[in-house]
Design an enzyme around this catalytic site. Sequence first.
Site, PDB file in Angstrom:
ATOM      1  N   SER A 103       0.821  -1.211   0.000  1.00 39.69           N
ATOM      2  CA  SER A 103       0.000   0.000   0.000  1.00 39.69           C
ATOM      3  C   SER A 103       0.860   1.268   0.000  1.00 39.69           C
ATOM      4  O   SER A 103       1.650   1.460  -0.919  1.00 39.69           O
ATOM      5  CB  SER A 103      -0.957  -0.042   1.198  1.00 39.69           C
ATOM      6  OG  SER A 103      -1.947   0.919   1.076  1.00 39.69           O
ATOM      7  N   ASP A 139      -9.432  -6.340  -3.675  1.00 37.75           N
ATOM      8  CA  ASP A 139      -8.855  -5.103  -3.120  1.00 37.75           C
ATOM      9  C   ASP A 139      -9.592  -3.890  -3.679  1.00 37.75           C
ATOM     10  O   ASP A 139      -9.471  -3.578  -4.869  1.00 37.75           O
ATOM     11  CB  ASP A 139      -7.365  -5.033  -3.464  1.00 37.75           C
ATOM     12  CG  ASP A 139      -6.655  -3.898  -2.721  1.00 37.75           C
ATOM     13  OD1 ASP A 139      -7.343  -2.981  -2.241  1.00 37.75           O
ATOM     14  OD2 ASP A 139      -5.418  -3.929  -2.630  1.00 37.75           O
ATOM     15  N   HIS A 143      -7.074  -6.033   0.628  1.00 42.45           N
ATOM     16  CA  HIS A 143      -5.931  -5.117   0.661  1.00 42.45           C
ATOM     17  C   HIS A 143      -5.019  -5.527   1.813  1.00 42.45           C
ATOM     18  O   HIS A 143      -5.268  -5.152   2.968  1.00 42.45           O
ATOM     19  CB  HIS A 143      -6.457  -3.693   0.862  1.00 42.45           C
ATOM     20  CG  HIS A 143      -5.406  -2.642   0.745  1.00 42.45           C
ATOM     21  ND1 HIS A 143      -4.763  -2.361  -0.425  1.00 42.45           N
ATOM     22  CD2 HIS A 143      -4.883  -1.790   1.665  1.00 42.45           C
ATOM     23  CE1 HIS A 143      -3.902  -1.382  -0.239  1.00 42.45           C
ATOM     24  NE2 HIS A 143      -3.944  -1.026   1.033  1.00 42.45           N
TER      25      HIS A 143
END
Lengths: 167, 372
Positions: free
Chosen positions: B54, B148, B183
């Site tokens: 991320s 995600d 995610h």
Amino acid sequence: MNQPVNELIDPSLQDAVEHWSDYAKDSLQTAEVVLRLYTPVKDSLQITQQVLESVQENDWTPSATLPDAATFSGIVSELSDIQVAALKRMSDDFNRYLDTSVEAGKLFGETLKTDGDPQQQLAAWLETSLKVTKAYQDDFSQQLSDLGAIESAYKAWWQKSLESLLG
Amino acid sequence: MKRLPRQFSTRNLVRFLALTFAVSIFPAQADTALTTKLPGFNAELKKTSVSGLSSGAFMTSQLYVVFSDIMVGAGIVAGGPYLCAKSWAGNSLLENATTTCMNPLTPSVGPNTPHLVELTKALAASGDIDPVENLKDDHLYIFSGKSDKTVTTTVVDQTEAYFEALGIPASSIQYNKSVDAGHALITDENDDTDCSETKEPYVNDCDFEQSTVILNQIYGSLNPPTDTLSSEIMAFDQSEFIDADNTSMSDTGYVYAPAVCKTHRSCPVHVVLHGCEQGAAVIDPSNKYYAQTGYNQVAEANDIIMLYPQVQPSDEAPVNPKGCWDFWGYSSPDSVDPDFFTRNAPQLRAIRKMIERLAQPVETMSLTTTTE
């Protein structure tokens, strides 16, 4: 007659009030951070500088000839895709609000059936209200996020279109 | 009814909320771990690599491209291309970071890869970053989970396109977007979050150890991870590497060096960058990211040093409420044109200094403190 006030209040009610108090504190803190992120002058200067750089790099002077049909078609097609995607997100947001409302109705309905003394009933009502408030807040956050994505998409499309028309 | 100014009610609120995904704020916690000076381990500087999730993946792209002279590869899990926040001129850096670079409305308004490639080449030509030619013989791992919704596959697709445009052959890039993951960084631990979910601490069980796959892709043909470690994870004083006011970096970082790398061998360094809400200041005492994601076990089996720099939440200047790495400029809050992407960027500079410290000769004093 010397009984402390705390002992007169049902523990479940104390907890419920505490949960609302924590929520209010968190919300205030969030609002303060949002205000710190609010930098309109800096953002405007940043965007102006970026646009000027982009104009210089891409030589955005009008072309003597008209762009071909494929260019126009591409621009319209991308705009159409954006509008469809935007509509879908807004529709999803609306459906999320509906789902939350239905769920909230059920929760309040169940809360009204709560047995116990008035303090416990009030505590249950407060807890349900908090749960519903947080659910609506999540929906609202998602909606704002989607509105941001839509706004950003239109600005990107505008830049792309200009570049393809003038480039 | 009195209305709020439009700017407040939509745009800026959206930026913040999109950036933070939810509306809870994590207070910055004080570093409580006992720390020591990061020792020199005579590491092999020219075989450095980096991976992250991320915001850590965006930072991975930055560290990797900016210091490509020492890099041999990178692992990017749910992250966009280098300079992504500079995609569209009409959006502020923060707007681009939270929309274009995360969950854009359509692929056509996602990361502006041709523009980013040109910007990268210009930065290399001006000497602000290392030459992009360094990247051509490297190996990359890229991952995007099918579930995600935070950093979508649309964005990660552009990470692949970006690096291919810079000359990394498709055959040197392993891009996996076939797993129904949320995610998260992926592990093979039953106790971790279910694969398709997205929730703290963003470490999901999808029946494979992603750290192993990343390091195998970068270094090739590695030994399987070990069950035991020969050394302890060391908390070190990260503050000595920070020379700017608004980095949001923690005072403590972490490093794992197999015993053999402390004395006998010159080992490569792999930098591991956590995502938002994943720094030790947020998820301690679980030590989830730097102790339980499998990196150290691969390091042990293959003589690699793992460096875990840390960033933490900050509600005041700089405003970084989720403790994310900087890929939109928060570390230069007073600048209209913040530098978060060159060799002089505050966070990149600090991490580079940590890597260089590890490459310094072994000192007897530091060995004494680290093997306790």
